[in-house]
Scaffold this motif. Structure first.
Motif, PDB file in Angstrom:
ATOM      1  N   SER A   1       1.306  -8.861 -45.675  1.00 47.59           N
ATOM      2  CA  SER A   1       1.667  -8.744 -46.955  1.00 47.59           C
ATOM      3  C   SER A   1       2.927  -8.085 -47.393  1.00 47.59           C
ATOM      4  N   CYS A   2       3.812  -7.997 -46.306  1.00 45.46           N
ATOM      5  CA  CYS A   2       5.279  -7.488 -46.658  1.00 45.46           C
ATOM      6  C   CYS A   2       6.260  -8.483 -46.427  1.00 45.46           C
ATOM      7  N   VAL A   3       6.032  -9.824 -46.550  1.00 46.89           N
ATOM      8  CA  VAL A   3       6.870 -10.800 -46.141  1.00 46.89           C
ATOM      9  C   VAL A   3       8.247 -10.734 -46.861  1.00 46.89           C
ATOM     10  N   ASN A   4       8.482 -10.264 -48.088  1.00 42.19           N
ATOM     11  CA  ASN A   4       9.814 -10.062 -48.605  1.00 42.19           C
ATOM     12  C   ASN A   4      10.558  -8.729 -48.402  1.00 42.19           C
ATOM     13  N   LEU A   5       9.848  -7.869 -47.853  1.00 41.79           N
ATOM     14  CA  LEU A   5      10.233  -6.407 -47.576  1.00 41.79           C
ATOM     15  C   LEU A   5      11.236  -6.324 -46.256  1.00 41.79           C
ATOM     16  N   PRO A   6      11.802  -5.021 -46.214  1.00 38.64           N
ATOM     17  CA  PRO A   6      12.554  -4.978 -44.746  1.00 38.64           C
ATOM     18  C   PRO A   6      11.598  -4.973 -43.700  1.00 38.64           C
ATOM     19  N   SER A   7      12.117  -5.001 -42.455  1.00 36.59           N
ATOM     20  CA  SER A   7      11.226  -4.814 -41.295  1.00 36.59           C
ATOM     21  C   SER A   7      10.977  -3.443 -41.084  1.00 36.59           C
ATOM     22  N   SER A   8      10.034  -3.029 -40.201  1.00 39.51           N
ATOM     23  CA  SER A   8       9.805  -1.817 -40.003  1.00 39.51           C
ATOM     24  C   SER A   8      10.979  -0.956 -39.316  1.00 39.51           C
ATOM     25  N   ARG A   9      11.814  -1.643 -38.306  1.00 43.25           N
ATOM     26  CA  ARG A   9      12.909  -1.105 -37.879  1.00 43.25           C
ATOM     27  C   ARG A   9      14.098  -0.823 -38.868  1.00 43.25           C
ATOM     28  N   GLU A  10      14.178  -1.945 -39.552  1.00 41.54           N
ATOM     29  CA  GLU A  10      15.246  -1.593 -40.958  1.00 41.54           C
ATOM     30  C   GLU A  10      14.962  -0.438 -41.686  1.00 41.54           C
ATOM     31  N   THR A  11      13.596  -0.310 -41.840  1.00 36.63           N
ATOM     32  CA  THR A  11      13.042   0.846 -42.824  1.00 36.63           C
ATOM     33  C   THR A  11      13.419   2.096 -42.281  1.00 36.63           C
ATOM     34  N   TYR A  12      13.070   2.240 -40.837  1.00 39.17           N
ATOM     35  CA  TYR A  12      13.576   3.310 -39.931  1.00 39.17           C
ATOM     36  C   TYR A  12      14.887   3.806 -40.103  1.00 39.17           C
ATOM     37  N   ASP A  13      15.714   2.899 -40.077  1.00 36.88           N
ATOM     38  CA  ASP A  13      17.211   2.828 -40.010  1.00 36.88           C
ATOM     39  C   ASP A  13      17.498   3.507 -41.573  1.00 36.88           C
ATOM     40  N   TRP A  14      17.094   2.851 -42.345  1.00 37.64           N
ATOM     41  CA  TRP A  14      17.444   3.253 -43.683  1.00 37.64           C
ATOM     42  C   TRP A  14      17.031   4.430 -44.067  1.00 37.64           C
ATOM     43  N   LEU A  15      15.868   5.077 -43.707  1.00 40.70           N
ATOM     44  CA  LEU A  15      15.353   6.275 -44.036  1.00 40.70           C
ATOM     45  C   LEU A  15      16.244   7.297 -43.302  1.00 40.70           C
ATOM     46  N   GLN A  16      16.472   7.166 -42.098  1.00 39.90           N
ATOM     47  CA  GLN A  16      17.301   8.066 -41.230  1.00 39.90           C
ATOM     48  C   GLN A  16      18.590   8.136 -42.064  1.00 39.90           C
ATOM     49  N   ALA A  17      19.227   7.327 -42.626  1.00 39.70           N
ATOM     50  CA  ALA A  17      20.796   7.317 -43.244  1.00 39.70           C
ATOM     51  C   ALA A  17      20.285   8.260 -44.413  1.00 39.70           C
ATOM     52  N   ALA A  18      19.186   7.785 -45.429  1.00 36.48           N
ATOM     53  CA  ALA A  18      18.857   8.281 -46.783  1.00 36.48           C
ATOM     54  C   ALA A  18      18.720   9.862 -46.564  1.00 36.48           C
ATOM     55  N   ILE A  19      17.898  10.291 -45.557  1.00 35.48           N
ATOM     56  CA  ILE A  19      17.486  11.615 -45.285  1.00 35.48           C
ATOM     57  C   ILE A  19      18.784  12.442 -44.867  1.00 35.48           C
ATOM     58  N   SER A  20      19.649  11.778 -43.950  1.00 36.05           N
ATOM     59  CA  SER A  20      20.729  12.562 -43.673  1.00 36.05           C
ATOM     60  C   SER A  20      21.735  12.867 -44.659  1.00 36.05           C
ATOM     61  N   ARG A  21      21.939  11.908 -45.582  1.00 40.32           N
ATOM     62  CA  ARG A  21      22.635  12.061 -46.959  1.00 40.32           C
ATOM     63  C   ARG A  21      22.129  13.264 -47.654  1.00 40.32           C
ATOM     64  N   LYS A  22      20.881  13.167 -47.980  1.00 45.73           N
ATOM     65  CA  LYS A  22      20.253  13.798 -48.919  1.00 45.73           C
ATOM     66  C   LYS A  22      20.177  15.345 -48.443  1.00 45.73           C
ATOM     67  N   TYR A  23      19.957  15.656 -47.182  1.00 47.98           N
ATOM     68  CA  TYR A  23      19.577  16.830 -46.686  1.00 47.98           C
ATOM     69  C   TYR A  23      20.649  17.188 -45.348  1.00 47.98           C
ATOM     70  N   PRO A  24      21.905  16.958 -45.523  1.00 50.47           N
ATOM     71  CA  PRO A  24      22.996  17.331 -44.646  1.00 50.47           C
ATOM     72  C   PRO A  24      23.072  18.687 -43.877  1.00 50.47           C
ATOM     73  N   GLU A  25      22.947  18.672 -42.600  1.00 51.84           N
ATOM     74  CA  GLU A  25      22.874  20.122 -41.955  1.00 51.84           C
ATOM     75  C   GLU A  25      21.550  20.497 -41.918  1.00 51.84           C
ATOM     76  N   GLN A  26      20.615  19.922 -42.408  1.00 50.73           N
ATOM     77  CA  GLN A  26      19.251  20.382 -42.240  1.00 50.73           C
ATOM     78  C   GLN A  26      18.331  19.656 -41.277  1.00 50.73           C
ATOM     79  N   PRO A  27      18.097  20.177 -40.344  1.00 53.20           N
ATOM     80  CA  PRO A  27      17.168  19.583 -38.933  1.00 53.20           C
ATOM     81  C   PRO A  27      15.982  18.616 -39.249  1.00 53.20           C
ATOM     82  N   PHE A  28      16.013  17.543 -38.779  1.00 55.83           N
ATOM     83  CA  PHE A  28      14.924  16.617 -38.921  1.00 55.83           C
ATOM     84  C   PHE A  28      14.851  15.599 -37.871  1.00 55.83           C
TER      85      PHE A  28
END
Length: 108
Positions: free
Chosen positions: A19-46
Motif C-alpha cells: 500500500s506504500c508504493v509511492n512512499l519512501p522505503s523503511s530504511r529511507e524513513t529511518y534515515d530521515w527520522l534520525q536527521a529530523a529528530i537530531s535537528r529538532k532536539y539537538p544535544e538531547q539523547p535518543f
C-alpha cells in the motif's frame, strides 16, 4: 533538566509495503527520522533503531512486535516510542515530536 534517552524504533522491510508504493522505503524513513529528530532536539539523547520485520534482531519485545506488524498487516514502516505506535506507513513528524515532548524533550 535531565531525562532518560528515548528509543525510537522503526519497524520495516527492504521491500516496500504493497500500500506504500509511492512512499519512501523503511530504511529511507529511518534515515530521515534520525536527521529530523537530531535537528529538532539537538544535544538531547535518543537512540533510533531499525528492525527488519522479516529478520528481526534485538530483545524479545522487538521480535514480538516485528511478528505483530506482519500478522496484523500493519503499514510499514511502523514507528514505536515506549511501546506506543506513533506512525504507520507514512509517519508524521508532528506526531512523533509530540510523543517525544511528552517525555520532556524541548524543541530548539
Amino acid at each position: 533538566m535531565s531525562f532518560e534517552s528515548i528509543e525510537v524504533c522503526v519497524y520495516g522491510a527492504e521491500v516496500l509495503c504493497p500500500s506504500c508504493v509511492n512512499l519512501p522505503s523503511s530504511r529511507e524513513t529511518y534515515d530521515w527520522l534520525q536527521a529530523a529528530i537530531s535537528r529538532k532536539y539537538p544535544e538531547q539523547p535518543f537512540t533510533i533503531t531499525y528492525v527488519d520485520i522479516h529478520s528481526p534482531e534485538g530483545d524479545q519485545e522487538k521480535l514480538q512486535f516485528a511478528e505483530r506488524v506482519i500478522e496484523e498487516d500493519m503499514f510499514y514502516p511502523v514507528v514505536v516510542i515506549k511501546g506506543e505506535v506513533v506512525g504507520e506507513g507514512n509517519p508524521r513528524l508532528k506526531t512523533i515530536y509530540a510523543e517525544l515532548e511528552k517525555y520532556g524533550y524541548q524543541p530548539k
